[in-house]
Design a protein around this motif. Sequence first.
Motif, mmCIF file in Angstrom:
data_model
loop_
_atom_site.group_PDB
_atom_site.id
_atom_site.type_symbol
_atom_site.label_atom_id
_atom_site.label_comp_id
_atom_site.label_asym_id
_atom_site.label_seq_id
_atom_site.Cartn_x
_atom_site.Cartn_y
_atom_site.Cartn_z
ATOM 1 N N MET A 278 0.839 -1.193 0.000
ATOM 2 C CA MET A 278 0.000 0.000 0.000
ATOM 3 C C MET A 278 0.882 1.254 0.000
ATOM 4 S SD MET A 278 -2.966 1.070 2.732
ATOM 5 C CE MET A 278 -3.906 2.576 2.466
ATOM 6 N N PRO A 279 0.669 2.174 -0.951
ATOM 7 C CA PRO A 279 1.553 3.347 -1.039
ATOM 8 C C PRO A 279 1.372 4.252 0.171
ATOM 9 C CG PRO A 279 -0.326 3.601 -2.490
ATOM 10 C CD PRO A 279 -0.372 2.187 -1.992
ATOM 11 N N GLU A 280 2.443 4.921 0.512
ATOM 12 C CA GLU A 280 2.421 5.821 1.656
ATOM 13 C C GLU A 280 1.758 7.150 1.269
ATOM 14 O OE1 GLU A 280 5.540 7.967 4.744
ATOM 15 O OE2 GLU A 280 6.260 6.626 3.152
ATOM 16 N N ILE A 281 0.913 7.657 2.143
ATOM 17 C CA ILE A 281 0.218 8.928 1.907
ATOM 18 C C ILE A 281 1.069 10.051 2.472
ATOM 19 C CG2 ILE A 281 -1.863 10.284 2.378
ATOM 20 C CD1 ILE A 281 -3.384 7.679 2.629
ATOM 21 N N THR A 282 1.416 11.012 1.633
ATOM 22 C CA THR A 282 2.256 12.141 2.039
ATOM 23 C C THR A 282 1.510 13.453 1.817
ATOM 24 O OG1 THR A 282 3.236 12.313 -0.159
ATOM 25 C CG2 THR A 282 4.321 10.846 1.419
ATOM 26 N N LYS A 283 2.076 14.547 2.354
ATOM 27 C CA LYS A 283 1.468 15.869 2.208
ATOM 28 C C LYS A 283 1.492 16.345 0.762
ATOM 29 C CE LYS A 283 2.534 17.506 6.860
ATOM 30 N NZ LYS A 283 3.216 18.561 7.650
#
Length: 307
Positions: A1-6
């Motif tokens: 699962m891809p990491e959620i960033t700002k």
Amino acid sequence: MPEITKEMFRRIEVDKSEAEVIARPSINFWQDAWRRLKMNNLAMFGLGLIIFLVVMALFGPYLVPYTYDFQVLEDQNQGISAAHWFGTDDLGRDIFVRIWNGGRVSLLIGLMAALSDLIIGVIYGGLSGYRGGKIDQLMMRIVDVLYALPYLLVVILMMVVMETRGIITIIMALAATGWVGMARLVRGQILQLKEMEFVLAARTLGASTKRLLFKHLIPNSMGPIIVNMTLTVPSAIFAEAFLSFIGLGVQAPLASWGTMVNEGVAVMLSGYWWRLFFPAVMISLTMFAFNVFGDGLRDALDPKLRK
């Protein structure tokens, strides 16, 4: 699962200068009613038809080189032709010019009957509803008695009693009891409105009965009153046509649509169909136009349907 960033999100800036922008211009009640009326295609068609009939009644007789009483016996009972667009009658008179001259009579009687109903009914019903109590009971019992009498019977009796028969006589006969429906309508509206806060405030500030009625109560009842007027006009025109049909209408050589229908019925089986067809169509179109316009106006003025 891809990491959620700002970096995956973008801030939506709000322009504070547009916060006070009005989405649509402010409109009052009558402007909103006109806007909704224009959206009703059938009502606008009825309004256009009314305008057409009024314009033709005013200017139609000048489109042909005849007058309503001009007789040419050699041209009697001629059919539709280039010389006589609607044919002629048994005295050689042009039916086209008589149709529109008769339209003046019928529309004038209808409008004047509606105006008399407006004046008498609004004043009588307004006073009855505002006063209330024993005065209201007495005034409404008079209205109930008049309302119980057959409308056309009263009109016929008045026409028989009156020595002269003409437009004024017909209008007086139609106005004799025609106002009772308007009076009951206005009374009901006034009974609802007189208990509201703005009436109490005006009364507290010392407003007279006349000012309360004509500045506050009646103007706020104009919606139902106007609708009732538009429906009164075709009723009066039909009543005049009926009186003319039984021989109590306007007298010759003046014509109305009712007298022309009466004359056309007598010769319909002789093959002169146009003498009945055109005045009957005019009566039907007028009643249709006022009824669909009145229905559309009622919907447009109904605050419950306002969006």
